[in-house]
Write an enzyme that holds these catalytic residues in place. Sequence first.
Site, PDB file in Angstrom:
ATOM      1  N   GLU A   1      43.849 -20.388  22.789  1.00  0.00           N
ATOM      2  CA  GLU A   1      43.786 -20.916  24.150  1.00  0.00           C
ATOM      3  C   GLU A   1      43.593 -22.438  24.124  1.00  0.00           C
ATOM      4  OE1 GLU A   1      44.352 -19.472  26.929  1.00  0.00           O
ATOM      5  OE2 GLU A   1      43.592 -20.967  28.328  1.00  0.00           O
TER       6      GLU A   1
ATOM      7  N   VAL B   1      44.126 -16.138  34.230  1.00  0.00           N
ATOM      8  CA  VAL B   1      42.998 -17.018  34.570  1.00  0.00           C
ATOM      9  C   VAL B   1      43.382 -18.496  34.434  1.00  0.00           C
ATOM     10  CG1 VAL B   1      40.740 -17.788  33.691  1.00  0.00           C
ATOM     11  CG2 VAL B   1      41.144 -15.376  34.117  1.00  0.00           C
ATOM     12  N   ASP B   2      44.126 -18.841  33.372  1.00  0.00           N
ATOM     13  CA  ASP B   2      44.355 -20.272  33.151  1.00  0.00           C
ATOM     14  C   ASP B   2      45.620 -20.801  33.833  1.00  0.00           C
ATOM     15  OD1 ASP B   2      46.397 -19.479  31.564  1.00  0.00           O
ATOM     16  OD2 ASP B   2      45.832 -20.627  29.809  1.00  0.00           O
ATOM     17  N   ALA B   3      46.274 -19.987  34.669  1.00  0.00           N
ATOM     18  CA  ALA B   3      47.500 -20.448  35.326  1.00  0.00           C
ATOM     19  C   ALA B   3      47.205 -21.557  36.338  1.00  0.00           C
ATOM     20  CB  ALA B   3      48.189 -19.274  36.009  1.00  0.00           C
TER      21      ALA B   3
ATOM     22  N   LYS C   1      46.820 -23.996  23.128  1.00  0.00           N
ATOM     23  CA  LYS C   1      47.778 -23.943  24.237  1.00  0.00           C
ATOM     24  C   LYS C   1      47.499 -25.056  25.251  1.00  0.00           C
ATOM     25  CE  LYS C   1      48.741 -20.981  28.171  1.00  0.00           C
ATOM     26  NZ  LYS C   1      48.364 -19.754  28.861  1.00  0.00           N
TER      27      LYS C   1
END
Lengths: 73, 141
Positions: free
Chosen positions: B92, A55-57, B95
């Site tokens: 997250e 999802v966060d790519a 990151k």
Amino acid sequence: MEITYIAVALLLGLSALAGALGVSLLGGKFLEGAARQPELVPVLRSQFFIVVGLVDAVPMIGVGMALYILFAG
Amino acid sequence: MRKGEAEQAPAAVSRHQRRSFKAFLRILQVQAVLILAVSTACLLLGKVEAYSALLGGLLYLVPNLYFTLRALGNRQVATTARGVLANMYASEIGKMMLAVGLFTSTFLLVQPLSPFSLFGTFILLQLSGWMLHLRLFNTGS
């Protein structure tokens, strides 16, 4: 110059929005799954980890390009 | 939950966590090799392209390594869904912050830079990460 700042703001803002929506939807589904079958929490945890990476790519690429335009462009 | 089940559950979580942690570390190792290969290939184009490719790869690898270590490498296992979710969200956020800091410092400190090599390697690693993770996901590990 001002249009650059608007472009960077749009890139960063939309990336943050997309990432936040994706991860929050994912978190909600994870809690639903864990509430239904608490014994599957370890398996769901690994799958959650994988899908968060997917999802966060694209938001990360957007953030990288925005910072490039801002600092090096 | 009976006493025996309560003792077994964290052990099962820990075992599964250790197995998946090793699998994810192996994926990062494969990606590190891929970075070196791409960087060496870019050396044919020039020195700037080569180190830009290396930096693009590190910009992907370092935040993901932090995320893996923080989310799965933690020995104090969160067994509740709420604890797992809180740990994942914190990892997250860390990151993202790390990635933004590394991108900013790279663009401010490293000159000259080849954006095509940097973003090309970064996007290639994201794609390879998708493929490797989905392969792992489909095999049910």
